[in-house]
Design a protein around this motif. Structure first.
Motif, PDB file in Angstrom:
ATOM      1  N   LEU A 181     -87.607 -11.732 -14.465  1.00  0.00           N
ATOM      2  CA  LEU A 181     -87.883 -11.214 -13.128  1.00  0.00           C
ATOM      3  C   LEU A 181     -86.592 -10.652 -12.571  1.00  0.00           C
ATOM      4  CD1 LEU A 181     -89.943 -11.033 -10.755  1.00  0.00           C
ATOM      5  CD2 LEU A 181     -89.119 -13.280 -10.024  1.00  0.00           C
ATOM      6  N   ASP A 182     -86.609  -9.405 -12.139  1.00  0.00           N
ATOM      7  CA  ASP A 182     -85.424  -8.778 -11.574  1.00  0.00           C
ATOM      8  C   ASP A 182     -85.245  -9.245 -10.135  1.00  0.00           C
ATOM      9  OD1 ASP A 182     -83.366  -7.196 -10.702  1.00  0.00           O
ATOM     10  OD2 ASP A 182     -84.199  -5.307 -11.430  1.00  0.00           O
ATOM     11  N   LEU A 183     -84.208 -10.006  -9.891  1.00  0.00           N
ATOM     12  CA  LEU A 183     -83.940 -10.574  -8.564  1.00  0.00           C
ATOM     13  C   LEU A 183     -82.814  -9.846  -7.848  1.00  0.00           C
ATOM     14  CD1 LEU A 183     -84.213 -14.336  -9.547  1.00  0.00           C
ATOM     15  CD2 LEU A 183     -85.897 -12.965  -8.304  1.00  0.00           C
ATOM     16  N   THR A 184     -82.608  -8.603  -8.176  1.00  0.00           N
ATOM     17  CA  THR A 184     -81.562  -7.820  -7.525  1.00  0.00           C
ATOM     18  C   THR A 184     -81.741  -7.841  -6.011  1.00  0.00           C
ATOM     19  OG1 THR A 184     -81.403  -6.344  -9.435  1.00  0.00           O
ATOM     20  CG2 THR A 184     -80.504  -5.546  -7.350  1.00  0.00           C
ATOM     21  N   GLY A 185     -80.688  -8.201  -5.282  1.00  0.00           N
ATOM     22  CA  GLY A 185     -80.721  -8.222  -3.831  1.00  0.00           C
ATOM     23  C   GLY A 185     -81.236  -9.519  -3.242  1.00  0.00           C
ATOM     24  N   PHE A 186     -81.735 -10.445  -4.081  1.00  0.00           N
ATOM     25  CA  PHE A 186     -82.266 -11.718  -3.597  1.00  0.00           C
ATOM     26  C   PHE A 186     -81.291 -12.856  -3.889  1.00  0.00           C
ATOM     27  CE2 PHE A 186     -86.177  -9.272  -3.802  1.00  0.00           C
ATOM     28  CZ  PHE A 186     -86.881  -9.731  -2.693  1.00  0.00           C
ATOM     29  N   ALA A 187     -81.261 -13.822  -2.993  1.00  0.00           N
ATOM     30  CA  ALA A 187     -80.479 -15.037  -3.184  1.00  0.00           C
ATOM     31  C   ALA A 187     -81.429 -16.225  -3.180  1.00  0.00           C
ATOM     32  CB  ALA A 187     -79.438 -15.195  -2.071  1.00  0.00           C
ATOM     33  N   GLU A 188     -81.186 -17.188  -4.066  1.00  0.00           N
ATOM     34  CA  GLU A 188     -82.073 -18.342  -4.165  1.00  0.00           C
ATOM     35  C   GLU A 188     -81.921 -19.242  -2.941  1.00  0.00           C
ATOM     36  OE1 GLU A 188     -83.689 -21.136  -7.716  1.00  0.00           O
ATOM     37  OE2 GLU A 188     -81.514 -21.072  -7.484  1.00  0.00           O
ATOM     38  N   ARG A 189     -83.039 -19.544  -2.293  1.00  0.00           N
ATOM     39  CA  ARG A 189     -83.053 -20.437  -1.143  1.00  0.00           C
ATOM     40  C   ARG A 189     -83.391 -21.866  -1.556  1.00  0.00           C
ATOM     41  NH1 ARG A 189     -87.154 -19.335   3.802  1.00  0.00           N
ATOM     42  NH2 ARG A 189     -88.550 -20.658   2.571  1.00  0.00           N
ATOM     43  N   ARG A 245     -83.262 -19.553 -21.111  1.00  0.00           N
ATOM     44  CA  ARG A 245     -82.127 -18.999 -21.817  1.00  0.00           C
ATOM     45  C   ARG A 245     -81.508 -17.904 -20.964  1.00  0.00           C
ATOM     46  NH1 ARG A 245     -86.693 -16.862 -24.101  1.00  0.00           N
ATOM     47  NH2 ARG A 245     -86.819 -14.588 -24.202  1.00  0.00           N
ATOM     48  N   ARG A 246     -80.265 -17.616 -21.220  1.00  0.00           N
ATOM     49  CA  ARG A 246     -79.548 -16.624 -20.445  1.00  0.00           C
ATOM     50  C   ARG A 246     -80.262 -15.274 -20.511  1.00  0.00           C
ATOM     51  NH1 ARG A 246     -73.040 -15.591 -20.829  1.00  0.00           N
ATOM     52  NH2 ARG A 246     -72.888 -14.208 -19.025  1.00  0.00           N
ATOM     53  N   GLY A 247     -80.405 -14.640 -19.377  1.00  0.00           N
ATOM     54  CA  GLY A 247     -81.040 -13.330 -19.327  1.00  0.00           C
ATOM     55  C   GLY A 247     -82.444 -13.362 -18.786  1.00  0.00           C
ATOM     56  N   TRP A 248     -83.046 -14.561 -18.628  1.00  0.00           N
ATOM     57  CA  TRP A 248     -84.399 -14.618 -18.063  1.00  0.00           C
ATOM     58  C   TRP A 248     -84.428 -14.124 -16.641  1.00  0.00           C
ATOM     59  CZ3 TRP A 248     -87.627 -19.447 -19.758  1.00  0.00           C
ATOM     60  CH2 TRP A 248     -87.933 -19.327 -21.116  1.00  0.00           C
ATOM     61  N   LEU A 249     -83.441 -14.477 -15.855  1.00  0.00           N
ATOM     62  CA  LEU A 249     -83.362 -13.978 -14.492  1.00  0.00           C
ATOM     63  C   LEU A 249     -82.312 -12.877 -14.470  1.00  0.00           C
ATOM     64  CD1 LEU A 249     -83.497 -17.292 -12.464  1.00  0.00           C
ATOM     65  CD2 LEU A 249     -85.332 -15.842 -13.252  1.00  0.00           C
ATOM     66  N   ARG A 250     -82.776 -11.674 -14.647  1.00  0.00           N
ATOM     67  CA  ARG A 250     -81.866 -10.552 -14.785  1.00  0.00           C
ATOM     68  C   ARG A 250     -81.456 -10.019 -13.418  1.00  0.00           C
ATOM     69  NH1 ARG A 250     -86.111  -9.399 -17.380  1.00  0.00           N
ATOM     70  NH2 ARG A 250     -86.541  -7.585 -16.107  1.00  0.00           N
ATOM     71  N   ARG A 251     -80.190  -9.815 -13.197  1.00  0.00           N
ATOM     72  CA  ARG A 251     -79.678  -9.153 -12.006  1.00  0.00           C
ATOM     73  C   ARG A 251     -78.866  -7.965 -12.478  1.00  0.00           C
ATOM     74  NH1 ARG A 251     -79.691 -12.683  -7.459  1.00  0.00           N
ATOM     75  NH2 ARG A 251     -80.159 -14.827  -8.026  1.00  0.00           N
ATOM     76  N   LYS A 252     -79.053  -6.846 -11.840  1.00  0.00           N
ATOM     77  CA  LYS A 252     -78.312  -5.654 -12.229  1.00  0.00           C
ATOM     78  C   LYS A 252     -76.814  -5.905 -12.058  1.00  0.00           C
ATOM     79  CE  LYS A 252     -82.037  -2.440 -11.065  1.00  0.00           C
ATOM     80  NZ  LYS A 252     -82.470  -1.338 -10.185  1.00  0.00           N
ATOM     81  N   GLY A 253     -76.046  -5.497 -13.045  1.00  0.00           N
ATOM     82  CA  GLY A 253     -74.607  -5.611 -12.959  1.00  0.00           C
ATOM     83  C   GLY A 253     -74.090  -6.985 -13.349  1.00  0.00           C
ATOM     84  N   VAL A 254     -75.001  -7.897 -13.797  1.00  0.00           N
ATOM     85  CA  VAL A 254     -74.563  -9.244 -14.179  1.00  0.00           C
ATOM     86  C   VAL A 254     -74.768  -9.438 -15.673  1.00  0.00           C
ATOM     87  CG1 VAL A 254     -74.948 -11.689 -13.868  1.00  0.00           C
ATOM     88  CG2 VAL A 254     -75.093 -10.159 -11.919  1.00  0.00           C
TER      89      VAL A 254
END
Length: 245
Positions: free
Chosen positions: A12-20, A236-245
């Motif tokens: 899931l692309d979470l770009t711009g979101f922060a975990e609450r 595993r790494r990469g499941w929560l993809r953020r652009k530029g990370v």
């Protein structure tokens, strides 16, 4: 709390979101994104191939809760047949409305939900007032498209909620919810075991169906962990993809 690792969602692309909190994210505009898994028979009133019946009964249910179903569309998320809903609800504690967009991915004995929501702030009713002024009162309120030519109660159906007005109100919560849900949809990736489950055939006869996403302004209460035929592999790494990370 339910984290994304406890759902069949593996990307899931979470770009711009922060975990609450686990499974819930927010962005700078006040949008709330959440993911859910329900390990019981979906509480949809009809299978997705009976879309006319499904829309009518969902519209009635939302109206009974005091809100309005803006639209309900059958589609697909990562190849899984799903129902997209856009709902408006009164805030209750103050003037204004909350707007909730969701994808429900129903299977025969479980479902996954992706939900986006936002609420009006200090200024309310501007979009509605401007659109009514432009189209005129006689053309503003319309019969609900899922009600057979009438209204259903709850919040009324009107043309200001149509997507054609979003560009003129880029900061309105309805615009933000619709745009966020559209952007996120194409980035959702699902566990192959969930995708392979039998499709939802229709409502269960017994009382064991799950309650589904509630049409309210707050997030849906967390659901139990994913418990399909086999639990998803460890994150595993990469499941929560953020652009530029």
């Amino acid at each position: 709390m339910t984290s994304i690792a406890q759902t069949p969602i593996t990307g899931l692309d979470l770009t711009g979101f922060a975990e609450r909190e686990p499974g819930v994210w927010t962005d700078a505009a006040g949008i709330i994104l959440s993911v859910h898994f329900f390990p019981l028979v979906p509480d949809l009133p009809a299978p997705l191939h009976e879309l006319e019946r499904l829309r009518f009964e969902r519209a009635q249910g939302v109206a009974r809760a005091g809100g309005g179903l803006i639209d309900a569309v059958a589609g697909a998320v990562d190849g899984v047949t799903a129902l997209r809903q856009l709902i408006k609800m009164p805030l209750g504690s103050r003037p204004g409305q909350a707007f909730i967009g969701s994808w429900t991915l129903p299977k025969d004995r479980c479902s996954t939900v992706v939900k986006v929501q936002a609420a009006e702030g200090g200024m309310t009713g501007l979009r509605e007032a401007v659109v009514m002024d432009r189209v005129g009162p006689a053309h503003y309120f319309q019969p609900h498209p899922y009600a057979g030519g009438g209204q259903l109660g709850g919040l009324p159906y009107h043309v200001a909620d149509l997507e054609q007005w979003d560009a003129q109100f880029p900061d309105h919560p309805l615009t933000l919810v619709r745009a966020a849900l559209h952007r996120i949809t194409s980035t959702v990736e699902l566990h192959e075991q969930f995708k392979a489950l039998p499709p939802f055939p229709g409502p269960a006869a017994g009382p064991q169906s799950q309650p589904g996403p509630s049409p309210v302004s707050g997030p849906v209460p967390p659901a139990p962990p994913y418990s399909g035929p086999a639990a998803p592999v460890a994150p595993r790494r990469g499941w929560l993809r953020r652009k530029g990370v």
